[in-house]
Design a protein around this motif. Structure first.
Motif, PDB file in Angstrom:
ATOM      1  N   HIS A   1     -12.524  -6.853 -61.409  1.00 52.19           N
ATOM      2  CA  HIS A   1     -11.212  -6.477 -60.889  1.00 52.19           C
ATOM      3  C   HIS A   1     -10.657  -7.580 -59.989  1.00 52.19           C
ATOM      4  O   HIS A   1      -9.447  -7.855 -60.007  1.00 52.19           O
ATOM      5  N   ALA A   2     -11.524  -8.208 -59.194  1.00 53.02           N
ATOM      6  CA  ALA A   2     -11.074  -9.305 -58.329  1.00 53.02           C
ATOM      7  C   ALA A   2     -10.569 -10.473 -59.165  1.00 53.02           C
ATOM      8  O   ALA A   2      -9.551 -11.095 -58.830  1.00 53.02           O
ATOM      9  N   VAL A   3     -11.274 -10.774 -60.259  1.00 48.36           N
ATOM     10  CA  VAL A   3     -10.827 -11.837 -61.155  1.00 48.36           C
ATOM     11  C   VAL A   3      -9.475 -11.494 -61.766  1.00 48.36           C
ATOM     12  O   VAL A   3      -8.566 -12.336 -61.847  1.00 48.36           O
ATOM     13  N   MET A   4      -9.309 -10.258 -62.183  1.00 46.74           N
ATOM     14  CA  MET A   4      -8.059  -9.823 -62.788  1.00 46.74           C
ATOM     15  C   MET A   4      -6.902  -9.935 -61.791  1.00 46.74           C
ATOM     16  O   MET A   4      -5.798 -10.365 -62.141  1.00 46.74           O
ATOM     17  N   ALA A   5      -7.159  -9.572 -60.520  1.00 48.41           N
ATOM     18  CA  ALA A   5      -6.125  -9.655 -59.501  1.00 48.41           C
ATOM     19  C   ALA A   5      -5.721 -11.107 -59.250  1.00 48.41           C
ATOM     20  O   ALA A   5      -4.536 -11.409 -59.062  1.00 48.41           O
ATOM     21  N   LEU A   6      -6.696 -12.010 -59.259  1.00 46.40           N
ATOM     22  CA  LEU A   6      -6.378 -13.425 -59.072  1.00 46.40           C
ATOM     23  C   LEU A   6      -5.559 -13.958 -60.245  1.00 46.40           C
ATOM     24  O   LEU A   6      -4.618 -14.730 -60.049  1.00 46.40           O
ATOM     25  N   ARG A   7      -5.920 -13.557 -61.451  1.00 50.07           N
ATOM     26  CA  ARG A   7      -5.160 -14.003 -62.611  1.00 50.07           C
ATOM     27  C   ARG A   7      -3.729 -13.486 -62.559  1.00 50.07           C
ATOM     28  O   ARG A   7      -2.786 -14.176 -62.944  1.00 50.07           O
ATOM     29  N   MET A   8      -3.551 -12.283 -62.056  1.00 47.97           N
ATOM     30  CA  MET A   8      -2.218 -11.735 -61.911  1.00 47.97           C
ATOM     31  C   MET A   8      -1.416 -12.553 -60.901  1.00 47.97           C
ATOM     32  O   MET A   8      -0.231 -12.827 -61.104  1.00 47.97           O
ATOM     33  N   MET A   9      -2.086 -12.966 -59.819  1.00 54.65           N
ATOM     34  CA  MET A   9      -1.405 -13.789 -58.827  1.00 54.65           C
ATOM     35  C   MET A   9      -0.958 -15.111 -59.434  1.00 54.65           C
ATOM     36  O   MET A   9       0.166 -15.576 -59.198  1.00 54.65           O
ATOM     37  N   LEU A  10      -1.793 -15.719 -60.264  1.00 53.35           N
ATOM     38  CA  LEU A  10      -1.438 -16.987 -60.896  1.00 53.35           C
ATOM     39  C   LEU A  10      -0.302 -16.798 -61.888  1.00 53.35           C
ATOM     40  O   LEU A  10       0.575 -17.660 -62.018  1.00 53.35           O
ATOM     41  N   ASP A  11      -0.282 -15.674 -62.595  1.00 51.57           N
ATOM     42  CA  ASP A  11       0.770 -15.422 -63.575  1.00 51.57           C
ATOM     43  C   ASP A  11       2.121 -15.203 -62.916  1.00 51.57           C
ATOM     44  O   ASP A  11       3.164 -15.390 -63.553  1.00 51.57           O
TER      45      ASP A  11
ATOM     46  N   ILE B   1     -10.834 -19.820 -62.586  1.00 48.85           N
ATOM     47  CA  ILE B   1     -11.497 -18.781 -61.793  1.00 48.85           C
ATOM     48  C   ILE B   1     -12.928 -18.634 -62.313  1.00 48.85           C
ATOM     49  O   ILE B   1     -13.128 -18.392 -63.508  1.00 48.85           O
ATOM     50  N   HIS B   2     -13.896 -18.782 -61.425  1.00 50.54           N
ATOM     51  CA  HIS B   2     -15.299 -18.715 -61.832  1.00 50.54           C
ATOM     52  C   HIS B   2     -16.019 -17.636 -61.036  1.00 50.54           C
ATOM     53  O   HIS B   2     -15.912 -17.569 -59.810  1.00 50.54           O
ATOM     54  N   LYS B   3     -16.760 -16.811 -61.733  1.00 51.72           N
ATOM     55  CA  LYS B   3     -17.617 -15.821 -61.076  1.00 51.72           C
ATOM     56  C   LYS B   3     -18.971 -16.469 -60.783  1.00 51.72           C
ATOM     57  O   LYS B   3     -19.563 -17.083 -61.673  1.00 51.72           O
ATOM     58  N   ILE B   4     -19.438 -16.310 -59.557  1.00 48.54           N
ATOM     59  CA  ILE B   4     -20.704 -16.922 -59.163  1.00 48.54           C
ATOM     60  C   ILE B   4     -21.515 -15.946 -58.322  1.00 48.54           C
ATOM     61  O   ILE B   4     -20.973 -14.979 -57.758  1.00 48.54           O
ATOM     62  N   VAL B   5     -22.808 -16.211 -58.262  1.00 51.50           N
ATOM     63  CA  VAL B   5     -23.695 -15.534 -57.310  1.00 51.50           C
ATOM     64  C   VAL B   5     -24.439 -16.659 -56.598  1.00 51.50           C
ATOM     65  O   VAL B   5     -25.451 -17.166 -57.090  1.00 51.50           O
ATOM     66  N   ALA B   6     -23.923 -17.072 -55.458  1.00 48.12           N
ATOM     67  CA  ALA B   6     -24.429 -18.278 -54.792  1.00 48.12           C
ATOM     68  C   ALA B   6     -25.878 -18.139 -54.367  1.00 48.12           C
ATOM     69  O   ALA B   6     -26.626 -19.117 -54.387  1.00 48.12           O
TER      70      ALA B   6
ATOM     71  N   ARG C   1     -27.679 -18.956 -57.322  1.00 46.89           N
ATOM     72  CA  ARG C   1     -27.131 -20.184 -57.917  1.00 46.89           C
ATOM     73  C   ARG C   1     -26.636 -19.953 -59.349  1.00 46.89           C
ATOM     74  O   ARG C   1     -26.665 -20.869 -60.177  1.00 46.89           O
ATOM     75  N   GLU C   2     -26.172 -18.765 -59.595  1.00 43.75           N
ATOM     76  CA  GLU C   2     -25.596 -18.451 -60.900  1.00 43.75           C
ATOM     77  C   GLU C   2     -24.126 -18.866 -60.922  1.00 43.75           C
ATOM     78  O   GLU C   2     -23.372 -18.558 -60.003  1.00 43.75           O
ATOM     79  N   GLY C   3     -23.723 -19.561 -61.979  1.00 45.37           N
ATOM     80  CA  GLY C   3     -22.347 -20.003 -62.114  1.00 45.37           C
ATOM     81  C   GLY C   3     -22.032 -21.285 -61.367  1.00 45.37           C
ATOM     82  O   GLY C   3     -20.886 -21.761 -61.410  1.00 45.37           O
ATOM     83  N   ILE C   4     -23.017 -21.859 -60.670  1.00 44.74           N
ATOM     84  CA  ILE C   4     -22.762 -23.071 -59.877  1.00 44.74           C
ATOM     85  C   ILE C   4     -22.469 -24.266 -60.788  1.00 44.74           C
ATOM     86  O   ILE C   4     -21.588 -25.085 -60.494  1.00 44.74           O
TER      87      ILE C   4
END
Length: 363
Positions: free
Chosen positions: A213-223, A265-270, A273-276
């Motif tokens: 949902h956070a990713v979707m909200a960010l994409r909406m902001m960019l659009d 937009i990248h999903k990570i788990v710091a 170190r996932e997605g780094i």
């Protein structure tokens, strides 16, 4: 002493670098002289800013980024295209200063224990000392010292920032904005401020509920972006915000010579170190875009303008305080408190007195 420090910094000596940054933080004529001597040797490092709200995992992310850059060969090419096997990394971590005690915990490096003992990494914690914007007054100068010392990459971690702390965009070449699930609804995501400065988004703690949902909200902001460059005032400073076209292709589809950049937009788990690796690829892609598009020169010009404005403000305030008698300042404050004088008129009177003293001193 200054000559020895300058030579030590240029030779990459850690003790000289640390002492020079300390002098820069304390300010003074000696620090200004050292920075002037180091200035011709700067301009080679790529500066990455990491910002976001408190608790978003910025320090853990910086730790993971530094480890990845150090372990992956050839991530930062030298001039001429020759790859480095182990890029040198400088880290400046800014911590908030208490408005009551004036102290700062400087605890960001606690989450960077994995970097301890690596001779190719230099970590410096700095107190914000009440400065707004997410950085300390001396952050830009500390970055300049690390740049002159030969660090290939300088990562600047800001204070836990809110919607208006965007000064990092005037300091860094690439700004990574860190978000986490659960900080607000769609309306919160599209509010103006910190999200507009992002070159790359990192949704940390992506293993928690609400990450998609956070990713979707960010994409909406960019659009919702208008695609037009605009200028805005931030804390009294002129700052250019280049909006991206909503029709811009994704960075993986971007063709050579394309002049627009669409923040990925990248999903990570710091912590794991996932997605780094993907986040590092996005940072390097933005670096390449800046070089190929010519925007790197523009950003360098904006950095120089911002630095000049900051120095002018500091020097002006310093001269006002140096030329002002304490009793005179207290008298003006009292008149303002008693509503016999407004702050603007009081400041004009103070400046008029200083100008008069300056002219008398010249004669």
């Amino acid at each position: 002493m200054s000559e020895a420090l300058i030579e030590g910094v240029l030779a990459g000596q850690r003790r000289a670098i640390a002492r020079t940054i300390s002098l820069v933080e304390n300010d003074g004529a000696e620090a200004q002289g050292i920075l002037a001597a180091l200035h011709p040797h700067t301009g080679r490092a790529h500066i990455v800013g990491v910002t976001g709200p408190p608790g978003s995992g910025k320090s853990t992310l910086v730790n993971a980024l530094a480890l990845h850059f150090r372990k992956e060969a050839g991530l930062l090419p030298q001039e001429g295209g020759q790859a480095r096997t182990a890029p040198k990394i400088g880290i400046v971590a800014v911590d908030p200063t208490s408005p009551f005690s004036g102290g700062a915990f400087l605890g960001d490096r606690i989450r960077m224990r994995d970097l301890a003992g690596d001779p190719g990494i230099f970590i410096r914690s700095m107190a914000s000392r009440g400065n707004l914007g997410g950085l300390a007054w001396a952050t830009a100068d500390a970055v300049k010292v690390l740049d002159a010392a030969g660090f290939d990459l300088v990562i600047v971690e800001t204070v836990g920032a809110g919607q208006a702390e965007v000064d990092i965009a005037r300091t860094a070449h690439t700004t990574v904005v860190v978000e986490v699930p659960g900080l607000g609804d769609d309306v919160q995501a599209i509010k103006a401020g910190i999200l507009e400065i992002a070159d790359v988004f990192a949704v940390n703690k992506a293993d928690l509920e609400g990450a998609d949902h956070a990713v979707m909200a960010l994409r909406m902001m960019l659009d919702l972006d208008t695609g037009a460059a605009q200028r805005t005032m931030h804390h009294g400073r002129l700052m250019e915000v280049v909006a991206q076209s909503p029709a811009a292709p994704s960075n993986t589809d971007r063709q050579p010579g394309t002049t627009s950049w669409h923040p990925p937009i990248h999903k990570i788990v710091a912590t794991r170190r996932e997605g780094i690796a993907e986040l590092v690829d996005a940072i390097l892609a933005h670096r390449e875009y800046l070089q190929n598009s010519g925007h790197l020169v523009r950003r360098e010009r904006e950095r120089a303008a911002a630095e000049l404005e900051t120095i002018i403000q500091q020097e002006s305030l310093r001269r006002v305080l140096a030329c002002t008698d304490g009793s005179q300042l207290r008298e003006l404050v009292e008149l303002v408190v008693q509503r016999q004088l407004d702050p603007y008129t009081a400041s004009q009177q103070l400046l008029a007195t200083i100008n008069l003293l300056s002219r008398e001193g010249q004669t």
